[in-house]
Design an enzyme around this catalytic site. Structure first.
Site, PDB file in Angstrom:
ATOM      1  N   GLU A 127      -3.116   5.098  -0.998  1.00 16.94           N
ATOM      2  CA  GLU A 127      -2.022   4.728  -0.111  1.00 16.94           C
ATOM      3  C   GLU A 127      -1.586   5.837   0.833  1.00 16.94           C
ATOM      4  O   GLU A 127      -0.778   5.599   1.736  1.00 16.94           O
ATOM      5  CB  GLU A 127      -0.841   4.264  -0.962  1.00 16.94           C
ATOM      6  CG  GLU A 127      -1.194   2.993  -1.720  1.00 16.94           C
ATOM      7  CD  GLU A 127      -0.357   2.749  -2.958  1.00 16.94           C
ATOM      8  OE1 GLU A 127       0.209   3.724  -3.476  1.00 16.94           O
ATOM      9  OE2 GLU A 127      -0.291   1.594  -3.407  1.00 16.94           O
ATOM     10  N   ARG A 169       0.836  -1.205   0.000  1.00 18.83           N
ATOM     11  CA  ARG A 169       0.000   0.000   0.000  1.00 18.83           C
ATOM     12  C   ARG A 169       0.868   1.251   0.000  1.00 18.83           C
ATOM     13  O   ARG A 169       0.759   2.105   0.876  1.00 18.83           O
ATOM     14  CB  ARG A 169      -0.934  -0.007   1.195  1.00 18.83           C
ATOM     15  CG  ARG A 169      -2.183   0.844   0.942  1.00 18.83           C
ATOM     16  CD  ARG A 169      -3.254   0.580   1.949  1.00 18.83           C
ATOM     17  NE  ARG A 169      -4.456   1.294   1.554  1.00 18.83           N
ATOM     18  CZ  ARG A 169      -5.666   0.941   1.935  1.00 18.83           C
ATOM     19  NH1 ARG A 169      -5.841  -0.114   2.692  1.00 18.83           N
ATOM     20  NH2 ARG A 169      -6.720   1.626   1.562  1.00 18.83           N
ATOM     21  N   CYS A 170       1.720   1.353  -1.004  1.00 16.90           N
ATOM     22  CA  CYS A 170       2.746   2.386  -0.987  1.00 16.90           C
ATOM     23  C   CYS A 170       3.274   2.558  -2.392  1.00 16.90           C
ATOM     24  O   CYS A 170       3.299   1.629  -3.167  1.00 16.90           O
ATOM     25  CB  CYS A 170       3.856   1.917  -0.040  1.00 16.90           C
ATOM     26  SG  CYS A 170       5.470   2.630  -0.337  1.00 16.90           S
TER      27      CYS A 170
END
Lengths: 161, 788, 288
Positions: free
Chosen positions: B742, B372-373
């Site tokens: 994110e 999530r980045c």
């Protein structure tokens, strides 16, 4: 071994190996794929179904243990008169994203409202604490169950699972 | 057939509307279609034997007992794969990775052999009966061990590889940074380790490979966030003609980066289907998911911030050690070896920065993904936001004031950072002010003073992140040479309904709804009348998929642009219907009208019908277009998060009492969905700060191999979030949106940790590495008590 | 994670179960709620040849007070404990522990007998029973014996039950009036096994501590009875100092190991803190 289960209100039989997990009996033998498997260690609750009305993790039960019992899955939540208030509320309040934990969450929510028609935020959070959601942060799941409670209170006759 | 322009028209539910999600209709009924829900006739099941050792020579495999189990169809080993030149495959970072072991195992959980059987239970039975002869080797479990001169060489099969070093990478200007440091009154430094975590989507990875021996057609159903890229990689790996490969990514039970790479299981299942002529299903169990598929972070960071005594930031220096595991399999743009970490100057205006990074092989699972980045932006944001808080205390300033003093001002955008990013837009002071107001920062600080006087530990932590998302412009961004551009195709049917085909792949983000809203905004057809198709490579335009918050910045832009192309043609048809010149047609969705004569009008639906029934001579029939979008720049979402915590001094147990998140992701397409994304990200950020981690013992045993050990927060632990928003559109994105999936995972870990450190600072605690278990918090308090 | 094959036997009476145990004893496992056993079978840490399902046996899920004790049938589910008025009114240690066992869904199936027979040192009920001086009833085809819980819990995953015996009932002495109890559990999240937990049961008599029981979860090879700590309280005034001393003694009785949940030092410290805090809670409750 032959088992008889009342699946979502319908009498069903299946011939299963004793080691076959209830989750797999539901998915493979009865073809109801709304019950998901997420973790294998009884940790995530994605496989939650109702056994005689109470939430259980169907990956931690053998199918043979359900012989003679009633099992309700997400496919059995809706009644003849339409969706269960919990289903409506999950969509309304954006209580789901990827949808994988959703069947378990809705079933736990529905069971909670049967015994506690007006749960607090904390009641709901404790009730769903055996179910993991990776997407929603639980905020809207809690809200959805509260919304369903209100809907059930407003129309009690039409709102039983 | 022109209709009255002022006919009773429903409001178009385009951008800015919290439209209820279209995809929910199937999910709330249990009618989602996830990988394990798919059954093909004659399907076989695959189970994988994995290595119990982290590093061991493979002497031999005896599969005879497994082969003899009734119901077992085949046992696949590395030797068999090697015969088909498939024992190794390329990684997303241009390295190679073993598909099945042929020489030695390099991490615990590595794929050694696979059983194909008629029944999944039988496949598991047979896996237990495969006899493998190993000789254990010395193990390397950290980059510090890996760089020792006497460390065993993990990748000794690679020509010229004599140590465990993978890459050295630098960004920024070393000399300018040295000069900035020479001018500094103070240098504040921090050593911190961002632990190994795992995206752990609730659905594990899996596939069904269905290769038709007669036609050569390979249909592979796969949990993939990037089906098109996977198809190309498969064509390269297996030597299959790309037109015969169809990747279908069905409903995904979350992804968070975990479903970007190609995993050995996919390749083995495909080879097995090819050899056996039957479909082969492989679904990981949770333990396989956690021990062998894409982890995240595992990043050792040293940072130094140079400041003047008045708080002015001058420069930033960082040195980094990346633990890449046994194969360098990061899924990230080729040019940037530690992703977009060089966005590390964050929200602050400073003249110089220098980033130095080295990557090492270790005996741990490969596949660094951005959980999530956007490619290590999370690590960067964490480092700068932790450093800034510590700097504030060392200077005797309030952390909010130090941030505000150094924020890039609104009038400085577009702003070029010392490492070469050009931030598109921002209003950092605005987001900070709103966050402080919402949490009641001044009052909380007063309350904190009172609590401290009573001996209680209260903390308030801030994080003001800036992300770099939406990779990206073709001149800089590619994966394995494939430019990170994405496409959209829009076709409007005669009845005024349409289909949008996109190259992104939703995993819960709601693309089927939001992308329809973009079309609605542009052309005036309601979102429920636009079907959004994605995930099937035979039926969608090429693109690199959904991760790194790139769908809205790339595919969202492509969707807006393709809608505009459709309108260009629609305008011509409208002119024909209205019998005026094209220049005289005005479009106010959903209506085309004659300039100066607004009563003379047709709707987009009228035009759509005409596109198939009554179009001008010389024009092609139909109303459709395609668009491939090359973003001119990344987008830079930002925000300020504020967290209040209480810490029990005696036990180290801490609790979040308030959590305020102000996000600015530019224009919000569907505010309901945006908020849902933020809730989820804040929760995963909390998980990382509080409990999620994968560790290894000295022999390379993975600790964190199931959800009993890899902890995910439940509704009880998860903080209650209070959200706020500011809107600073991206000037270069067609609809001004920036991507938001994110932000909250990037920004929030530092806010939680800063809050705990804020509580403990007076006791002398300067840092605790995540996850902040109560045990670690208590130990830090005790260590600070001990006389130095 | 899928279990190995086994033969499944369903018992409809205790006698039938005992007869099945006679037939298959060594190679059989008793299946009750399955919430500890089935995960181990899925991991293939245990692969019994036979499973004897006692869940259908009627009459093993009773909660009743008789002859100065609370008699709990082996098949009482954890959630039954939490919702029983008899327990919430008279057995505060058990009432405090019940909602902290595993998670709410596991508690719908998990049974008290299964949990005790599993003998996990991180199990909550073992400590509760130790602190309350419970006995377990073990039946076999040749008779019945009543075993103090401290003798029943032998080692990690090991009890004194013999392969032909079935745990049918748990008997907890009814605490005297002016009693209190607490169960403090440090877990990293709901559903986690205890890092440390402390069960405390205490009664007051004439302003001093009459009886006390203290037991520890997750800090040794089995649930540990901190007998010396409990004994230190007998006849003393219920003061912070006395509780602190008991906390120190309880910590000394613990034998934790360092792992991802924390160091041995931290866990020992937590035993001390939770014993002290638990005693204060129980004492306040007893004082009413």
């Amino acid at each position: 071994m032959e088992i008889s289960v009342t699946m979502n209100g319908t009498a069903r039989t299946a011939d299963v190996e004793p080691r076959m997990l209830l989750a797999h009996v539901i998915r493979e033998e009865f073809g109801l794929t709304g019950t998901h498997v997420g973790c294998d260690t009884t940790s995530c609750g994605a496989c939650t179904v109702l056994l005689d009305g109470s939430p259980v993790k169907s990956c931690t039960m053998f199918g043979v243990q359900a012989d003679g019992h009633e099992v309700t899955t997400v496919e059995g939540l809706a009644g003849a008169d339409g969706l269960h208030p919990v289903q409506v509320a999950f969509q309304e309040e954006h209580g789901l994203q990827c949808g994988y934990c959703t069947p378990g969450m809705m079933l736990v929510g529905a069971a909670l409202l049967e015994r506690n028609p007006d749960p607090t935020d904390d009641d709901i959070r404790w009730a769903i604490s055996g179910n993991i959601c990776r997407c929603t942060g639980y905020m809207n799941i809690v809200k959805a169950i509260q919304t369903a409670a209100k809907a059930k209170a407003a129309a009690p006759a039409a709102a039983t699972a | 057939m022109a209709t009255e322009a002022h006919e009773d028209q429903a409001e178009i539910r385009g951008i800015g509307h919290s439209v209820k999600r279209k995809e929910d209709a199937r999910f709330i009924r249990g009618k989602g279609n996830y990988i394990d829900d798919i059954h093909l006739p004659g399907m076989l099941y695959m189970a994988i034997l994995r290595s119990p050792f982290a590093h061991a020579k493979l002497n031999g495999i005896d599969a005879s007992r497994a082969q003899a189990v009734p119901g077992v169809v085949a046992v696949v080993t590395g030797e068999l794969m090697a015969q088909h030149n498939l024992a190794w495959m390329p990684t997303m970072s241009g390295d190679t990775q073993a598909v099945l072991v042929t020489d030695k195992v390099r991490f615990q959980g590595q794929e050694v052999a696979a059983v194909i059987a008629e029944d999944p239970y039988v496949a598991k039975d047979a896996v237990e009966l495969i006899d493998v002869d190993y000789d254990a080797l010395d193990v390397v479990v950290s980059p510090q061990q890996a760089l020792a001169s006497d460390a065993p060489v993990i990748r000794d099969e690679k020509d010229g590889q004599t140590d465990n070093h993978i890459y050295h990478w630098e960004s920024g200007d070393a000399d300018a940074t040295d000069r900035a440091f020479a001018d500094a009154d103070r240098v504040v430094s921090l050593d911190t380790f961002y632990p190994r975590s795992h995206p752990a989507p609730l659905e594990t990875c899996g596939c069904i490979a269905d290769v038709d021996g007669a036609t050569g057609q390979a249909t592979i159903y796969m949990t993939s966030q990037a089906p098109h890229a996977i198809r190309t990689v498969f064509a390269l790996v297996a030597g299959l003609p790309e037109e015969n490969i169809r990747i279908v990514s069905p409903d995904l039970g979350g992804g968070f980066g975990n479903k970007v790479p190609v995993y050995p299981g996919y390749v083995v299942a495909t080879a097995a289907s090819l050899l056996l002529g039957r479909p082969v299903k492989w679904i990981e169990d949770r333990s396989e998911n956690l021990i062998s598929t894409g982890f995240a972070r595992d990043f050792h960071m040293h940072g130094e911030l140079a400041l003047k005594n008045d708080g002015t930031m001058l420069g930033l220096r960082t040195s980094l050690l990346a633990d890449e595991g046994a194969f360098h399999a990061d899924a990230q743009p080729s040019k940037f070896k530690v992703g977009l970490f060089h966005v590390v100057t964050g929200s602050y205006d400073m003249s110089a920065a220098h980033v130095v990074a080295d990557g090492y092989y270790t005996n741990k699972a490969p596949g660094g993904v951005a959980y999530r980045c956007s490619f290590r932006v999370t690590e960067a944001s964490y480092l700068i936001e932790r450093l800034v808080q510590n700097a504030a205390y060392e200077l005797g300033m309030d952390p909010a004031d130090l941030r505000k003093k150094n924020f890039i001002r609104k009038d400085q955008f577009p702003y070029e950072t010392p490492t070469g990013f050009v931030y598109d837009s921002g209003d950092y002071h605005g987001a900070m002010d709103l966050a402080l107001e919402k949490i009641g920062y001044a009052e909380l600080r007063e309350e904190q003073e009172r609590k401290r006087a009573e001996g209680k530990l209260w903390g308030i932590g801030l994080a003001s992140f800036t992300e770099a998302v939406g990779a990206g412009p073709h001149k800089d961004y590619d994966i394995l040479g494939l430019k990170m551009n994405d496409g959209a195709e829009l076709r409007i049917h005669p009845t005024g309904k349409g289909i949008l085909k996109i190259s992104s792949k939703t995993q819960g983000q709601g693309h089927e709804t939001t992308f329809a809203q973009i079309v609605a905004e542009e052309i005036g057809i309601q979102p429920e009348d636009i079907k959004v198709q994605h995930g099937d490579t035979d039926n969608t335009p090429y693109g690199l998929g959904t991760y790194a918050s790139r769908s809205t910045p790339t595919v969202g832009a492509a969707t807006a642009m393709v809608s505009r192309r459709v309108i260009e043609k629609a305008r011509k048809i409208a002119a024909h219907l209205l019998e005026v010149a094209e220049e005289d047609v005005e479009f106010t969705r959903p209506t085309f009208s004659v300039r100066g004569a607004p009563d003379k009008a047709v709707t987009i639906q009228d035009v759509a019908f005409a596109a198939y029934t009554n179009f001008p001579d010389g024009m092609e029939s139909g109303l459709e277009a395609a668009y491939y979008y090359d973003p001119p720049n990344l987008t830079f979402p930002f925000g300020t998060y504020a967290v209040a915590v209480e810490v029990d001094r005696e036990t180290g147990v801490w609790q979040v009492t308030r959590m305020v998140a102000v996000d600015d992701c530019g224009v919000r397409i569907n505010p309901m969905i945006v908020e849902g994304q933020i809730h989820g990200g804040l929760t995963e950020g909390y998980g990382i700060a509080a409990m999620e981690q994968i560790t290894f013992d000295e022999t390379g045993n993975c600790i964190g191999s199931n959800f009993i050990d890899y902890l995910l927060p439940t509704a009880v632990e998860t903080p209650r979030f209070e959200l706020g928003e500011t809107v600073t559109p991206s000037p270069h994105h067609p609809i001004g949106a920036k991507g938001v999936g994110e932000s909250a995972t990037v920004g929030s870990p530092a806010a939680y940790v800063n809050a705990v450190i804020d509580a403990l600072w007076p006791l002398g605690v300067r840092n605790i590495d995540m996850p902040l278990t109560s045990a670690k918090v208590w130990e830090a308090i005790e260590a600070a008590k001990a006389p130095a | 994670m899928l279990p190995s094959r086994f033969d499944y036997h369903r018992a409809s009476s205790v006698e039938e179960a005992l007869s099945l145990l006679d037939d298959y004893g060594e190679d059989a496992k008793v299946l009750a709620g399955g919430q500890s056993l089935i995960p181990l079978m899925k991991l293939r840490f245990v692969s019994p040849g036979h499973l004897i399902d006692i869940d259908p046996i009627p009459g093993l899920d009773g909660i009743e007070e008789r002859e100065g004790s609370l008699a709990l049938g082996a098949l009482v589910r954890h959630n039954q404990l939490a919702s029983s008025e008899i327990i919430t009114n008279g057995y505060p240690t058990l009432a405090a522990a019940a909602p902290q066992i595993a998670d709410p869904i596991v508690r719908n199936l998990g049974t008290i007998g299964g949990s005790l027979a599993h003998a996990d040192p991180a199990g909550d009920l073992g400590s509760v029973m130790l602190s309350m001086g419970a006995n377990v009833v073990l039946r076999s085809s040749s008779g019945e014996r009543v075993v103090p819980i401290g003798e029943f819990l032998v080692d990690t995953f090991t009890t004194s039950i013999t392969p032909n015996e079935l745990l049918t009932e748990i008997r907890i002495p009814t605490p005297p009036p002016r009693s209190g109890g607490s169960y403090l559990k440090l877990e990293r999240k709901v559903g986690d096994f205890a890092t440390v937990a402390v069960a405390v049961t205490l009664s007051l008599q004439d302003g001093t501590v009459g009886s006390a029981g203290i037991a520890l979860t997750g800090v040794g090879l089995k649930n540990i009875e901190a007998a010396e700590a409990a004994a230190s309280l007998h006849g003393t005034a219920p003061t912070d100092e006395a509780f602190a001393e008991a906390g120190r003694l309880a910590a000394a009785a613990s034998n934790p190991v360092t792992d991802v949940r924390g160091t041995d030092t931290y866990k020992r410290h937590m035993v001390e803190v939770y014993t002290r805090r638990g005693l204060a809670t129980a004492s306040a409750m007893a004082a009413g």
